[in-house]
Design a protein around this motif. Sequence first.
Motif, PDB file in Angstrom:
ATOM      1  N   SER A  17       0.829  -1.207   0.000  1.00 37.72           N
ATOM      2  CA  SER A  17       0.000   0.000   0.000  1.00 37.72           C
ATOM      3  C   SER A  17       0.863   1.256   0.000  1.00 37.72           C
ATOM      4  N   ALA A  18       1.993   1.229   0.685  1.00 41.59           N
ATOM      5  CA  ALA A  18       2.880   2.396   0.677  1.00 41.59           C
ATOM      6  C   ALA A  18       3.444   2.623  -0.724  1.00 41.59           C
ATOM      7  N   ARG A  19       3.804   1.551  -1.403  1.00 39.83           N
ATOM      8  CA  ARG A  19       4.315   1.665  -2.774  1.00 39.83           C
ATOM      9  C   ARG A  19       3.226   2.179  -3.707  1.00 39.83           C
ATOM     10  N   MET A  20       1.999   1.721  -3.474  1.00 38.84           N
ATOM     11  CA  MET A  20       0.893   2.152  -4.310  1.00 38.84           C
ATOM     12  C   MET A  20       0.655   3.656  -4.154  1.00 38.84           C
ATOM     13  N   VAL A  21       0.605   4.136  -2.931  1.00 36.18           N
ATOM     14  CA  VAL A  21       0.393   5.568  -2.695  1.00 36.18           C
ATOM     15  C   VAL A  21       1.531   6.375  -3.300  1.00 36.18           C
ATOM     16  N   GLU A  22       2.752   5.919  -3.101  1.00 35.41           N
ATOM     17  CA  GLU A  22       3.915   6.615  -3.653  1.00 35.41           C
ATOM     18  C   GLU A  22       3.852   6.659  -5.181  1.00 35.41           C
ATOM     19  N   THR A  23       3.489   5.553  -5.804  1.00 33.01           N
ATOM     20  CA  THR A  23       3.415   5.488  -7.266  1.00 33.01           C
ATOM     21  C   THR A  23       2.321   6.399  -7.803  1.00 33.01           C
ATOM     22  N   ILE A  24       1.164   6.379  -7.165  1.00 33.52           N
ATOM     23  CA  ILE A  24       0.041   7.198  -7.631  1.00 33.52           C
ATOM     24  C   ILE A  24       0.373   8.678  -7.481  1.00 33.52           C
ATOM     25  N   TYR A  25       0.903   9.074  -6.354  1.00 38.58           N
ATOM     26  CA  TYR A  25       1.281  10.483  -6.188  1.00 38.58           C
ATOM     27  C   TYR A  25       2.466  10.847  -7.071  1.00 38.58           C
ATOM     28  N   GLY A  26       3.314   9.874  -7.369  1.00 32.47           N
ATOM     29  CA  GLY A  26       4.460  10.118  -8.244  1.00 32.47           C
ATOM     30  C   GLY A  26       4.058  10.311  -9.695  1.00 32.47           C
ATOM     31  N   CYS A  27       2.919   9.743 -10.078  1.00 29.07           N
ATOM     32  CA  CYS A  27       2.398   9.923 -11.435  1.00 29.07           C
ATOM     33  C   CYS A  27       1.542  11.178 -11.423  1.00 29.07           C
ATOM     34  N   LYS A  28       1.987  12.194 -12.118  1.00 30.86           N
ATOM     35  CA  LYS A  28       1.271  13.467 -12.022  1.00 30.86           C
ATOM     36  C   LYS A  28      -0.101  13.438 -12.673  1.00 30.86           C
ATOM     37  N   TRP A  29      -0.444  12.347 -13.373  1.00 32.15           N
ATOM     38  CA  TRP A  29      -1.735  12.302 -14.071  1.00 32.15           C
ATOM     39  C   TRP A  29      -2.783  11.439 -13.376  1.00 32.15           C
ATOM     40  N   SER A  30      -2.406  10.579 -12.452  1.00 32.17           N
ATOM     41  CA  SER A  30      -3.386   9.676 -11.833  1.00 32.17           C
ATOM     42  C   SER A  30      -4.523  10.426 -11.153  1.00 32.17           C
ATOM     43  N   LEU A  31      -4.208  11.428 -10.379  1.00 31.51           N
ATOM     44  CA  LEU A  31      -5.263  12.171  -9.683  1.00 31.51           C
ATOM     45  C   LEU A  31      -6.183  12.866 -10.677  1.00 31.51           C
ATOM     46  N   THR A  32      -5.620  13.329 -11.790  1.00 34.20           N
ATOM     47  CA  THR A  32      -6.426  13.948 -12.838  1.00 34.20           C
ATOM     48  C   THR A  32      -7.338  12.916 -13.482  1.00 34.20           C
ATOM     49  N   VAL A  33      -6.832  11.717 -13.711  1.00 34.49           N
ATOM     50  CA  VAL A  33      -7.654  10.640 -14.277  1.00 34.49           C
ATOM     51  C   VAL A  33      -8.815  10.327 -13.344  1.00 34.49           C
ATOM     52  N   TYR A  34      -8.575  10.276 -12.036  1.00 31.61           N
ATOM     53  CA  TYR A  34      -9.647  10.020 -11.078  1.00 31.61           C
ATOM     54  C   TYR A  34     -10.709  11.117 -11.157  1.00 31.61           C
ATOM     55  N   GLN A  35     -10.244  12.350 -11.320  1.00 32.28           N
ATOM     56  CA  GLN A  35     -11.167  13.478 -11.440  1.00 32.28           C
ATOM     57  C   GLN A  35     -12.014  13.336 -12.708  1.00 32.28           C
ATOM     58  N   LEU A  36     -11.397  12.935 -13.804  1.00 34.55           N
ATOM     59  CA  LEU A  36     -12.129  12.729 -15.052  1.00 34.55           C
ATOM     60  C   LEU A  36     -13.179  11.630 -14.884  1.00 34.55           C
ATOM     61  N   LEU A  37     -12.794  10.518 -14.282  1.00 33.04           N
ATOM     62  CA  LEU A  37     -13.726   9.409 -14.082  1.00 33.04           C
ATOM     63  C   LEU A  37     -14.894   9.826 -13.187  1.00 33.04           C
ATOM     64  N   ALA A  38     -14.620  10.636 -12.182  1.00 31.02           N
ATOM     65  CA  ALA A  38     -15.680  11.135 -11.303  1.00 31.02           C
ATOM     66  C   ALA A  38     -16.667  12.014 -12.066  1.00 31.02           C
ATOM     67  N   LYS A  64      -2.506   1.850 -17.157  1.00 29.33           N
ATOM     68  CA  LYS A  64      -1.946   0.507 -16.952  1.00 29.33           C
ATOM     69  C   LYS A  64      -1.530   0.307 -15.494  1.00 29.33           C
ATOM     70  N   LYS A  65      -0.848   1.300 -14.907  1.00 29.76           N
ATOM     71  CA  LYS A  65      -0.437   1.209 -13.497  1.00 29.76           C
ATOM     72  C   LYS A  65      -1.651   1.053 -12.596  1.00 29.76           C
ATOM     73  N   ASN A  66      -2.675   1.846 -12.868  1.00 33.16           N
ATOM     74  CA  ASN A  66      -3.877   1.816 -12.037  1.00 33.16           C
ATOM     75  C   ASN A  66      -4.626   0.490 -12.167  1.00 33.16           C
ATOM     76  N   ILE A  67      -4.585  -0.106 -13.332  1.00 38.61           N
ATOM     77  CA  ILE A  67      -5.198  -1.430 -13.519  1.00 38.61           C
ATOM     78  C   ILE A  67      -4.396  -2.477 -12.760  1.00 38.61           C
ATOM     79  N   GLU A  68      -3.063  -2.408 -12.840  1.00 35.58           N
ATOM     80  CA  GLU A  68      -2.204  -3.367 -12.130  1.00 35.58           C
ATOM     81  C   GLU A  68      -2.442  -3.323 -10.625  1.00 35.58           C
ATOM     82  N   PHE A  69      -2.686  -2.133 -10.085  1.00 38.26           N
ATOM     83  CA  PHE A  69      -2.948  -1.989  -8.651  1.00 38.26           C
ATOM     84  C   PHE A  69      -4.370  -2.403  -8.281  1.00 38.26           C
ATOM     85  N   GLY A  70      -5.236  -2.573  -9.283  1.00 35.76           N
ATOM     86  CA  GLY A  70      -6.621  -2.942  -9.012  1.00 35.76           C
ATOM     87  C   GLY A  70      -7.509  -1.748  -8.714  1.00 35.76           C
TER      88      GLY A  70
END
Length: 111
Positions: A17-38, A64-70
């Motif tokens: 879970s720590a690696r997942m949080v680090e990876t998601i925050y490290g990817c500058k687009w993941s949070l934007t993708v979540y916003q788009l999906l919302a 792809k990263k987000n799918i791998e993490f589930g």
Amino acid sequence: MNTKEKLFLRKSAPEKSARMVETIYGCKWSLTVYQLLANNINRPGEMVKSVEGLSTKVLNQCLKKNIEFGILNKINYPEIPPRVEYQVTEFGQKFMRILDDIEKLQHEIDA
């Protein structure tokens, strides 16, 4: 000599879970993708068109990263032309609530 028995072991961060949080925050687009999906923007072409600076290549890596993490699920529709959509998984919803809590904590720290 100290014969006292140790009661606690060294506590470390939860590995996955720590690696997942680090990876998601490290990817500058993941949070934007979540916003788009919302906002019900769930097709890759729409996502790229909706965000300035987001390329198809980078979006695909992020998805792809987000799918791998589930966190996200990819839905392929058997149509011509092919259609692909993404949705947040049940686990992803839990994960996003945690990210929201982290953001609230940051606002408290900044205040």
